[in-house]
Design a protein around this motif. Structure first.
Motif, PDB file in Angstrom:
ATOM      1  N   THR A  10       0.594  -1.130  -0.039  1.00  0.00           N
ATOM      2  CA  THR A  10       0.084  -0.013  -0.057  1.00  0.00           C
ATOM      3  C   THR A  10       0.713   1.181  -0.069  1.00  0.00           C
ATOM      4  N   ALA A  11       0.743   2.142  -0.974  1.00  0.00           N
ATOM      5  CA  ALA A  11       1.469   3.316  -1.127  1.00  0.00           C
ATOM      6  C   ALA A  11       1.442   4.080   0.405  1.00  0.00           C
ATOM      7  N   PRO A  12       2.437   4.821   0.484  1.00  0.00           N
ATOM      8  CA  PRO A  12       2.274   5.504   1.986  1.00  0.00           C
ATOM      9  C   PRO A  12       1.349   6.595   1.980  1.00  0.00           C
ATOM     10  N   THR A  13       0.683   6.953   3.150  1.00  0.00           N
ATOM     11  CA  THR A  13      -0.121   8.163   3.178  1.00  0.00           C
ATOM     12  C   THR A  13       0.501   8.988   4.264  1.00  0.00           C
ATOM     13  N   VAL A  14       0.507  10.246   3.988  1.00  0.00           N
ATOM     14  CA  VAL A  14       0.986  11.340   4.909  1.00  0.00           C
ATOM     15  C   VAL A  14      -0.263  12.069   5.401  1.00  0.00           C
ATOM     16  N   THR A  15      -0.365  12.206   6.628  1.00  0.00           N
ATOM     17  CA  THR A  15      -1.412  13.156   7.229  1.00  0.00           C
ATOM     18  C   THR A  15      -0.701  14.189   8.176  1.00  0.00           C
ATOM     19  N   VAL A  16      -0.870  15.462   7.892  1.00  0.00           N
ATOM     20  CA  VAL A  16      -0.601  16.669   8.790  1.00  0.00           C
ATOM     21  C   VAL A  16      -1.480  16.481  10.024  1.00  0.00           C
ATOM     22  N   THR A  17      -1.014  16.701  11.143  1.00  0.00           N
ATOM     23  CA  THR A  17      -1.873  16.763  12.293  1.00  0.00           C
ATOM     24  C   THR A  17      -1.939  17.929  13.126  1.00  0.00           C
ATOM     25  N   SER A  18      -0.483  18.648  12.846  1.00  0.00           N
ATOM     26  CA  SER A  18      -0.518  19.806  13.626  1.00  0.00           C
ATOM     27  C   SER A  18       0.559  20.761  12.882  1.00  0.00           C
ATOM     28  N   PRO A  19       0.326  21.992  12.516  1.00  0.00           N
ATOM     29  CA  PRO A  19      -0.897  22.672  12.537  1.00  0.00           C
ATOM     30  C   PRO A  19      -1.873  22.317  11.531  1.00  0.00           C
ATOM     31  N   LYS A  26       2.495  32.346  17.506  1.00  0.00           N
ATOM     32  CA  LYS A  26       3.201  33.810  17.549  1.00  0.00           C
ATOM     33  C   LYS A  26       4.517  33.610  17.061  1.00  0.00           C
ATOM     34  N   VAL A  27       5.168  34.689  16.309  1.00  0.00           N
ATOM     35  CA  VAL A  27       6.384  34.824  15.706  1.00  0.00           C
ATOM     36  C   VAL A  27       7.621  34.599  16.874  1.00  0.00           C
ATOM     37  N   GLY A  28       8.556  33.741  16.800  1.00  0.00           N
ATOM     38  CA  GLY A  28       9.519  33.577  17.655  1.00  0.00           C
ATOM     39  C   GLY A  28       9.090  32.341  18.763  1.00  0.00           C
ATOM     40  N   GLU A  29       7.925  31.920  18.795  1.00  0.00           N
ATOM     41  CA  GLU A  29       7.595  30.770  19.581  1.00  0.00           C
ATOM     42  C   GLU A  29       7.829  29.550  19.026  1.00  0.00           C
ATOM     43  N   THR A  30       8.205  28.302  19.571  1.00  0.00           N
ATOM     44  CA  THR A  30       8.677  27.055  19.086  1.00  0.00           C
ATOM     45  C   THR A  30       7.321  26.190  19.126  1.00  0.00           C
ATOM     46  N   HIS A  31       6.960  25.740  18.383  1.00  0.00           N
ATOM     47  CA  HIS A  31       5.794  24.640  18.226  1.00  0.00           C
ATOM     48  C   HIS A  31       6.309  23.360  17.156  1.00  0.00           C
ATOM     49  N   ASN A  32       5.685  22.236  17.374  1.00  0.00           N
ATOM     50  CA  ASN A  32       5.844  21.018  16.940  1.00  0.00           C
ATOM     51  C   ASN A  32       4.937  21.013  15.642  1.00  0.00           C
ATOM     52  N   ILE A  33       5.334  20.700  14.402  1.00  0.00           N
ATOM     53  CA  ILE A  33       4.933  20.260  13.241  1.00  0.00           C
ATOM     54  C   ILE A  33       4.782  18.783  13.215  1.00  0.00           C
ATOM     55  N   THR A  34       3.506  18.385  13.436  1.00  0.00           N
ATOM     56  CA  THR A  34       3.401  16.715  13.520  1.00  0.00           C
ATOM     57  C   THR A  34       2.822  16.087  12.331  1.00  0.00           C
ATOM     58  N   TRP A  35       2.950  14.801  12.183  1.00  0.00           N
ATOM     59  CA  TRP A  35       2.214  14.122  10.868  1.00  0.00           C
ATOM     60  C   TRP A  35       2.188  12.488  11.209  1.00  0.00           C
ATOM     61  N   THR A  36       1.274  11.970  10.596  1.00  0.00           N
ATOM     62  CA  THR A  36       1.489  10.514  10.690  1.00  0.00           C
ATOM     63  C   THR A  36       1.767   9.813   9.293  1.00  0.00           C
ATOM     64  N   SER A  69      11.332  10.459  11.210  1.00  0.00           N
ATOM     65  CA  SER A  69      10.783  11.405  12.031  1.00  0.00           C
ATOM     66  C   SER A  69       9.318  11.684  11.715  1.00  0.00           C
ATOM     67  N   ARG A  70       8.441  11.955  12.730  1.00  0.00           N
ATOM     68  CA  ARG A  70       7.076  12.222  12.703  1.00  0.00           C
ATOM     69  C   ARG A  70       6.651  13.712  13.270  1.00  0.00           C
ATOM     70  N   SER A  71       7.724  14.552  13.584  1.00  0.00           N
ATOM     71  CA  SER A  71       7.531  15.585  14.280  1.00  0.00           C
ATOM     72  C   SER A  71       8.913  16.488  13.992  1.00  0.00           C
ATOM     73  N   TYR A  72       8.512  17.722  13.892  1.00  0.00           N
ATOM     74  CA  TYR A  72       9.708  18.705  13.753  1.00  0.00           C
ATOM     75  C   TYR A  72       9.444  20.014  14.687  1.00  0.00           C
ATOM     76  N   SER A  73      10.349  20.321  15.540  1.00  0.00           N
ATOM     77  CA  SER A  73      10.199  21.408  16.316  1.00  0.00           C
ATOM     78  C   SER A  73      10.654  22.770  15.281  1.00  0.00           C
ATOM     79  N   TRP A  74       9.668  23.593  15.292  1.00  0.00           N
ATOM     80  CA  TRP A  74       9.708  24.605  14.172  1.00  0.00           C
ATOM     81  C   TRP A  74       9.620  26.197  15.122  1.00  0.00           C
ATOM     82  N   THR A  75      10.560  26.961  14.841  1.00  0.00           N
ATOM     83  CA  THR A  75      10.539  28.399  15.641  1.00  0.00           C
ATOM     84  C   THR A  75       9.804  29.110  14.638  1.00  0.00           C
TER      85      THR A  75
END
Length: 185
Positions: A10-19, A26-36, A69-75
Protein backbone atom coordinates in the motif's frame (compact mmCIF):
# COMPACT_ATOMS: atom_id res chain seq x y z
CA UNK A 1 3.08 -26.78 -11.22
CA UNK A 2 4.86 -23.67 -10.02
CA UNK A 3 4.28 -21.83 -6.82
CA UNK A 4 4.77 -18.11 -6.74
CA UNK A 5 4.02 -15.37 -4.29
CA UNK A 6 2.29 -12.16 -5.19
CA UNK A 7 3.14 -9.34 -2.84
CA UNK A 8 1.20 -6.14 -2.77
CA UNK A 9 2.02 -3.01 -0.90
CA UNK A 10 0.00 0.00 0.00
CA UNK A 11 1.47 3.33 -1.03
CA UNK A 12 2.32 5.52 1.95
CA UNK A 13 -0.08 8.15 3.14
CA UNK A 14 1.00 11.27 5.02
CA UNK A 15 -1.44 13.15 7.26
CA UNK A 16 -0.52 16.50 8.81
CA UNK A 17 -1.89 16.57 12.37
CA UNK A 18 -0.50 19.94 13.55
CA UNK A 19 -0.96 22.69 12.61
CA UNK A 20 -4.16 21.57 10.97
CA UNK A 21 -6.22 24.75 11.10
CA UNK A 22 -7.42 27.23 13.69
CA UNK A 23 -4.16 27.51 15.67
CA UNK A 24 -2.50 30.86 16.40
CA UNK A 25 1.28 30.66 16.68
CA UNK A 26 3.28 33.76 17.55
CA UNK A 27 6.48 34.82 15.80
CA UNK A 28 9.48 33.55 17.79
CA UNK A 29 7.60 30.78 19.61
CA UNK A 30 8.52 27.13 19.05
CA UNK A 31 5.82 24.64 18.10
CA UNK A 32 5.86 21.08 16.78
CA UNK A 33 4.78 20.31 13.24
CA UNK A 34 3.43 16.75 13.48
CA UNK A 35 2.28 14.17 10.95
CA UNK A 36 1.40 10.50 10.73
CA UNK A 37 2.35 8.00 8.03
CA UNK A 38 0.50 4.84 7.10
CA UNK A 39 0.89 2.18 4.40
CA UNK A 40 4.24 0.96 3.08
CA UNK A 41 6.92 3.30 4.45
CA UNK A 42 9.91 1.24 3.24
CA UNK A 43 10.65 3.51 0.29
CA UNK A 44 10.53 6.78 2.24
CA UNK A 45 14.02 8.30 2.37
CA UNK A 46 13.14 11.66 3.97
CA UNK A 47 10.44 14.27 4.46
CA UNK A 48 10.45 17.84 3.18
CA UNK A 49 8.53 20.45 5.18
CA UNK A 50 7.25 23.71 3.76
CA UNK A 51 4.71 26.38 4.56
CA UNK A 52 2.91 29.28 3.00
CA UNK A 53 1.37 32.51 4.25
CA UNK A 54 -0.66 33.10 1.07
CA UNK A 55 -3.00 30.12 1.34
CA UNK A 56 -0.45 27.75 -0.19
CA UNK A 57 1.76 25.22 1.58
CA UNK A 58 4.91 25.50 -0.54
CA UNK A 59 5.82 29.18 -0.53
CA UNK A 60 8.72 28.70 1.92
CA UNK A 61 11.03 25.76 2.66
CA UNK A 62 11.24 24.82 6.36
CA UNK A 63 13.59 21.82 6.53
CA UNK A 64 14.29 18.22 5.52
CA UNK A 65 13.87 15.49 8.15
CA UNK A 66 14.74 11.79 8.36
CA UNK A 67 12.42 9.00 7.21
CA UNK A 68 11.68 8.01 10.81
CA UNK A 69 10.63 11.45 11.99
CA UNK A 70 7.00 12.32 12.66
CA UNK A 71 7.57 15.67 14.37
CA UNK A 72 9.62 18.79 13.76
CA UNK A 73 10.32 21.56 16.29
CA UNK A 74 9.71 24.79 14.36
CA UNK A 75 10.62 28.29 15.54
CA UNK A 76 7.90 30.44 14.03
CA UNK A 77 9.39 32.91 11.52
CA UNK A 78 8.53 36.59 11.23
CA UNK A 79 5.91 36.12 8.48
CA UNK A 80 2.59 37.11 10.10
CA UNK A 81 -0.53 35.98 8.23
CA UNK A 82 -3.97 34.50 8.83
CA UNK A 83 -3.71 32.34 5.66
CA UNK A 84 -0.98 29.85 6.70
CA UNK A 85 -0.66 26.16 5.86
CA UNK A 86 2.11 23.58 6.37
CA UNK A 87 2.95 20.87 3.83
CA UNK A 88 4.77 17.57 4.42
CA UNK A 89 6.17 15.58 1.49
CA UNK A 90 7.40 11.96 1.77
CA UNK A 91 10.35 11.60 -0.64
CA UNK A 92 12.18 8.50 -1.91
CA UNK A 93 15.94 8.10 -2.51
CA UNK A 94 15.52 9.38 -6.10
CA UNK A 95 13.72 12.52 -4.90
CA UNK A 96 10.33 11.33 -6.12
CA UNK A 97 7.28 12.38 -4.15
CA UNK A 98 5.63 9.30 -2.60
CA UNK A 99 2.98 11.06 -0.53
CA UNK A 100 1.93 14.53 0.52
CA UNK A 101 -0.45 16.30 2.87
CA UNK A 102 -1.02 19.84 4.09
CA UNK A 103 -2.95 21.54 6.87
CA UNK A 104 -6.67 21.05 6.29
CA UNK A 105 -7.44 24.67 7.14
CA UNK A 106 -5.61 27.92 7.74
CA UNK A 107 -3.68 28.67 10.90
CA UNK A 108 -2.38 32.09 11.97
CA UNK A 109 1.16 33.33 12.49
CA UNK A 110 0.76 36.42 14.66
CA UNK A 111 3.20 39.19 15.48
CA UNK A 112 4.85 38.89 18.86
CA UNK A 113 3.72 41.26 21.58
CA UNK A 114 5.82 44.27 22.42
CA UNK A 115 6.27 45.75 25.86
CA UNK A 116 6.77 49.36 26.89
CA UNK A 117 9.31 50.55 29.45
CA UNK A 118 8.21 53.83 31.06
CA UNK A 119 10.80 55.72 33.08
CA UNK A 120 9.93 58.49 35.54
CA UNK A 121 12.52 60.90 36.98
CA UNK A 122 12.00 62.03 40.60
CA UNK A 123 12.14 64.91 41.17
CA UNK A 124 11.54 66.15 37.64
CA UNK A 125 14.65 67.73 36.09
CA UNK A 126 17.07 66.03 38.53
CA UNK A 127 18.58 63.76 35.87
CA UNK A 128 17.82 61.36 33.06
CA UNK A 129 17.99 57.65 32.32
CA UNK A 130 19.73 56.13 29.31
CA UNK A 131 18.20 52.91 27.95
CA UNK A 132 20.28 50.30 26.13
CA UNK A 133 18.93 49.23 23.76
CA UNK A 134 17.19 52.55 23.31
CA UNK A 135 13.61 52.99 22.18
CA UNK A 136 11.30 52.19 25.07
CA UNK A 137 9.34 49.47 23.21
CA UNK A 138 10.78 45.94 23.26
CA UNK A 139 10.21 42.37 22.17
CA UNK A 140 9.54 39.81 24.90
CA UNK A 141 12.69 38.72 26.74
CA UNK A 142 14.74 41.79 25.84
CA UNK A 143 17.13 42.74 28.65
CA UNK A 144 17.32 46.53 28.95
CA UNK A 145 20.13 48.28 30.80
CA UNK A 146 19.06 51.47 32.59
CA UNK A 147 21.74 54.00 33.49
CA UNK A 148 20.84 56.89 35.79
CA UNK A 149 22.58 60.17 34.88
CA UNK A 150 22.18 62.89 37.53
CA UNK A 151 21.93 66.55 36.59
CA UNK A 152 24.52 68.94 38.04
CA UNK A 153 23.95 69.25 41.79
CA UNK A 154 22.13 65.91 42.09
CA UNK A 155 23.18 62.34 42.76
CA UNK A 156 21.40 59.08 42.01
CA UNK A 157 19.68 57.47 45.04
CA UNK A 158 17.74 54.40 43.90
CA UNK A 159 15.30 52.70 41.55
CA UNK A 160 11.68 51.89 42.40
CA UNK A 161 8.80 50.19 40.64
CA UNK A 162 9.81 47.31 38.37
CA UNK A 163 13.50 47.87 39.18
CA UNK A 164 14.70 48.20 42.77
CA UNK A 165 17.92 48.86 44.62
CA UNK A 166 20.68 51.40 44.14
CA UNK A 167 22.89 49.62 41.57
CA UNK A 168 23.65 51.89 38.64
CA UNK A 169 23.34 50.72 35.94
CA UNK A 170 20.63 48.11 36.48
CA UNK A 171 18.70 45.83 34.14
CA UNK A 172 15.09 44.80 33.56
CA UNK A 173 13.84 41.91 31.45
CA UNK A 174 10.89 42.88 29.31
CA UNK A 175 8.25 40.21 29.92
CA UNK A 176 5.45 42.73 30.48
CA UNK A 177 5.01 46.50 30.42
CA UNK A 178 7.37 47.99 33.02
CA UNK A 179 7.40 51.22 35.03
CA UNK A 180 10.63 52.35 36.68
CA UNK A 181 11.33 55.47 38.71
CA UNK A 182 14.85 56.85 39.09
CA UNK A 183 15.15 58.89 42.31
CA UNK A 184 17.77 61.59 42.56
CA UNK A 185 18.61 63.99 45.44
Amino acid sequence: ESNFLIQTSTAPTVTVTSPNGGETWKVGETHNITWTVSGDTSQIDHFILGYGTDGSYNQYYIDTTSSGSRSYSWTIPNTPSTQCKVGVWAIDANNNILAFDSSDNFFTISSPPTYTLTVTISPSGSGNVTLNPSGGTYAPGTVVTLTANPSIGYHFVNWSGDATGSSNPTTVTMNSNKNVTAKFE
